[in-house]
Design a protein around this motif. Structure first.
Motif, PDB file in Angstrom:
ATOM      1  N   ASP A 201       0.788  -1.113  -0.085  1.00 32.92           N
ATOM      2  CA  ASP A 201       0.129   0.186  -0.137  1.00 32.92           C
ATOM      3  C   ASP A 201       0.727   1.383   0.088  1.00 32.92           C
ATOM      4  O   ASP A 201       0.168   2.495   0.019  1.00 32.92           O
ATOM      5  CB  ASP A 201      -0.969   0.001   1.255  1.00 32.92           C
ATOM      6  N   GLY A 202       2.108   0.882  -0.137  1.00 31.74           N
ATOM      7  CA  GLY A 202       2.815   2.248  -0.213  1.00 31.74           C
ATOM      8  C   GLY A 202       3.600   2.609   1.259  1.00 31.74           C
ATOM      9  O   GLY A 202       4.552   3.848   1.082  1.00 31.74           O
ATOM     10  N   LYS A 249       1.575   7.105  -4.268  1.00 35.74           N
ATOM     11  CA  LYS A 249       2.146   6.396  -3.034  1.00 35.74           C
ATOM     12  C   LYS A 249       3.498   6.095  -3.508  1.00 35.74           C
ATOM     13  O   LYS A 249       3.909   6.020  -4.575  1.00 35.74           O
ATOM     14  CB  LYS A 249       1.437   5.205  -2.849  1.00 35.74           C
ATOM     15  N   THR A 264       7.920   7.783  -5.865  1.00 32.97           N
ATOM     16  CA  THR A 264       6.536   7.564  -6.040  1.00 32.97           C
ATOM     17  C   THR A 264       5.740   7.418  -7.207  1.00 32.97           C
ATOM     18  O   THR A 264       6.471   7.411  -8.400  1.00 32.97           O
ATOM     19  CB  THR A 264       5.715   9.086  -5.576  1.00 32.97           C
TER      20      THR A 264
END
Length: 574
Positions: A201-202, A249, A264
């Motif tokens: 999920d980053g 993310k 990102t």
């Protein structure tokens, strides 16, 4: 499960053995001489009896000898040689294409190099492991990521949990142990004292390498499925929090000894400190003027956006020990950080040993002016070295006649390196302390092969390159089959693997040659035998992505190579 390129077995030849022929002289001659020299006759009757006995013994021996010779000769020459159907043992490296069969049967991790800190083989007291050795803990497992250093190792399992081992993790328990679990981790980076892990999920987690610090440090509060209820984490870690936009993310991380880079989904790059005791001071954070004394208020590991990269969509990042690289979508390569050994690819300045602001490396000067259009396609960094690949397209120079240019439009794929070369790490065939101008790795440049699908020649690029502190490994993106369509299963195919080459320092046998001599040019190494009875006569290759069995499940997997600080590894990855 190591991939190999096998040599054809030598043709066997059957030898027909024949018994020796009987001597021409009488068989009783030696016995007669022995008897006459040792015993004198006592009387005529005794002499006659003795001669009669000797004659009887001699005759019997002659008959038996003749029967043995004739019967034995007939048996050797006329009896049919029994034939036995050969059964191929998939555990024998001499069997052709056994690498695919073994990969399908049992995925594994292979490690070699320095074992002083029990990282390569926690169960062995050997200080060095000379050739690739199977890591027993990971037998039959596929991993999401693996990083290995001289003092500690870390891996992310198929279900996203972090596993750590080695002296750097525990001074008493070297064996692999699950630490950060339940976070669905996808990739990781190791610094000198911390593990940086990225989740699906980053979220970016930073935790101490040491088990004692994980258990004794401040523990974070974690959310719970119960509303307004928080749980305390099982170990100490921190979450790195870059200032992200809505829907953005972190998708990639890369770390050095004291810093980590974050890429990102929008193509922006952030940097942060990743050392428990030291703050990056050689410009590797990419923020001009940033030091321990000038840092903004907040935690020491706060994330900083590298604003000099704004306006470029960054697609790849790489971090050496104390320098950083970034590659934009349009093929521009940025470098910043330590340049004391020329690892940034620009002239070394005694008064300015590092660059704290990113700059674009001029690759056009590496090619003939106006004749080639170069574009950087990939970057890699490790230790004090930088590697990058370039696609150079032949274009028409001013005043050139198109009819005289035979290679117009042809793309040449080249590999370049700079930095420290005293161990041969540059791969250019030279032993030099510092290389501040990019030098071509000729063994990995200008290669090509025929593409059956396109029916034309195509360049062979690098599929992956892993840079350790003193040694390097490159996996070529060569075709793994001669058919027009690729196959996703290796069970019934006769495909081969990707070629992999090694070079650089070999002081701890990290090249896997079984010898300690360094290599200044890329070389192939042999695949390790699975047992002492087999000999490694096959060239090591890397298994391409395919569908294989993990227990009772079918999983898409491939092999990857990892070079660390005086250690190397090959593992099965999902």
């Amino acid at each position: 499960m190591l991939s190999t390129h096998m040599r054809r077995p030598a043709t066997r030849s059957v030898l027909a053995f024949r018994p020796p022929r009987a001597p021409a002289q009488s068989l009783n001659a030696p016995w007669s001489r022995f008897a006459s020299s040792q015993h004198k006759p006592q009387s005529g009757s005794s002499h006659w009896v003795r001669n009669s006995l000797l004659f009887a013994v001699t005759g019997t021996a002659a008959v038996l000898g003749y029967s043995y010779i004739t019967d034995g000769k007939e048996a050797w020459t006329s009896a049919p040689v029994p034939t036995k159907k050969e059964v191929i043992d998939v555990n024998d490296l001499r069997a052709q294409f056994v690498q695919e069969k073994r990969s399908l049967k049992s995925p594994a991790v292979y490690t070699w190099g320095s074992n002083v800190h029990r990282v390569v083989d926690p169960e062995s007291k050997d200080t060095d492991i000379k050739v690739p050795r199977r890591f027993k803990y990971f037998n039959g497992q596929v991993l999401r990521d693996l990083k290995i250093e001289e003092k500690s190792g870390a891996a992310i399992t198929e279900n996203g949990d972090l596993v750590q081992w080695g002296y750097g993790f525990s001074e008493t328990e070297y064996k692999p142990t699950e630490t950060l679990t339940g976070k669905n981790l996808t990739s990781l980076a190791l610094s000198e004292s911390r593990v940086i892990a990225l989740s699906s999920d980053g979220t970016v987690y930073s935790l101490p390498t040491s088990k004692s610090e994980q258990m004794g440090g401040t523990r974070a509060q974690e959310s719970s499925w119960i509303p307004f209820w928080a749980n305390q984490s099982k170990l100490s870690y921190r979450v790195l929090e870059p200032s992200l936009k809505l829907g953005e993310k972190v998708i990639t991380i890369s770390g050095g000894q004291e810093h980590v880079l974050l890429l990102t989904s929008s193509g922006r790059v952030f940097s942060a400190a990743s050392s428990t005791e030291k703050y990056p001071s050689l410009g590797q954070l990419g923020v001009e003027g940033l030091t321990w004394s000038t840092r903004p208020k907040g935690p020491a590991d706060s994330c900083h956006e590298i604003t000099a990269l704004k306006g470029f969509k960054i697609v790849q990042i790489a971090a050496g020990d104390y320098h950083s690289l970034a590659l934009s979508k349009d093929g521009h390569m940025f470098a910043f950080g330590d340049n004391s050994l020329g690892q940034l690819g620009v002239d070394w300045d005694v008064e300015r040993s590092f660059r704290d602001a990113p700059f674009i490396l001029d690759v056009e000067k590496l090619y003939k002016k106006n004749s080639y259009l170069p574009k950087v396609t990939s970057i890699a960094a490790g230790g004090a070295n930088t590697f990058f690949t370039v696609d150079a397209k032949r274009v028409l120079a001013p005043k050139e006649d198109p009819t005289d240019v035979r290679d117009l439009g042809v793309v040449t794929a080249d590999t370049w390196s700079c930095g420290r070369g005293i161990w041969g790490t540059l791969g250019n065939g030279k032993w030099i302390h510092m290389q501040d101008a990019p030098t071509k790795v000729k063994a990995l440049s200008g290669m090509g092969e025929f593409d059956e699908k396109k029916n034309e020649m195509s360049p062979i690029r690098l599929r992956d390159i892993s840079v350790g502190t003193t040694h390097v490994s490159a996996v070529l993106d060569n075709k793994t089959n001669v058919g027009k369509t690729a196959k996703d299963s290796l069970d019934q195919s006769k495909d081969w693997g990707y070629d992999v080459l090694w070079w650089g320092g070999n002081e701890h046998f990290q090249l896997g040659t079984g010898k300690r001599s360094n290599q200044c040019k890329p070389i192939h190494i042999n695949a390790p035998p699975e047992s002492k009875k087999t000999q490694a006569e096959a060239r090591l290759q890397i298994i391409p992505r395919h569908k294989g069995k993990v227990g009772k499940r079918t999983v898409s997997m491939e092999q990857r190579v990892e070079c660390g600080r005086h250690v190397s590894a090959i593992y099965s990855a999902v």
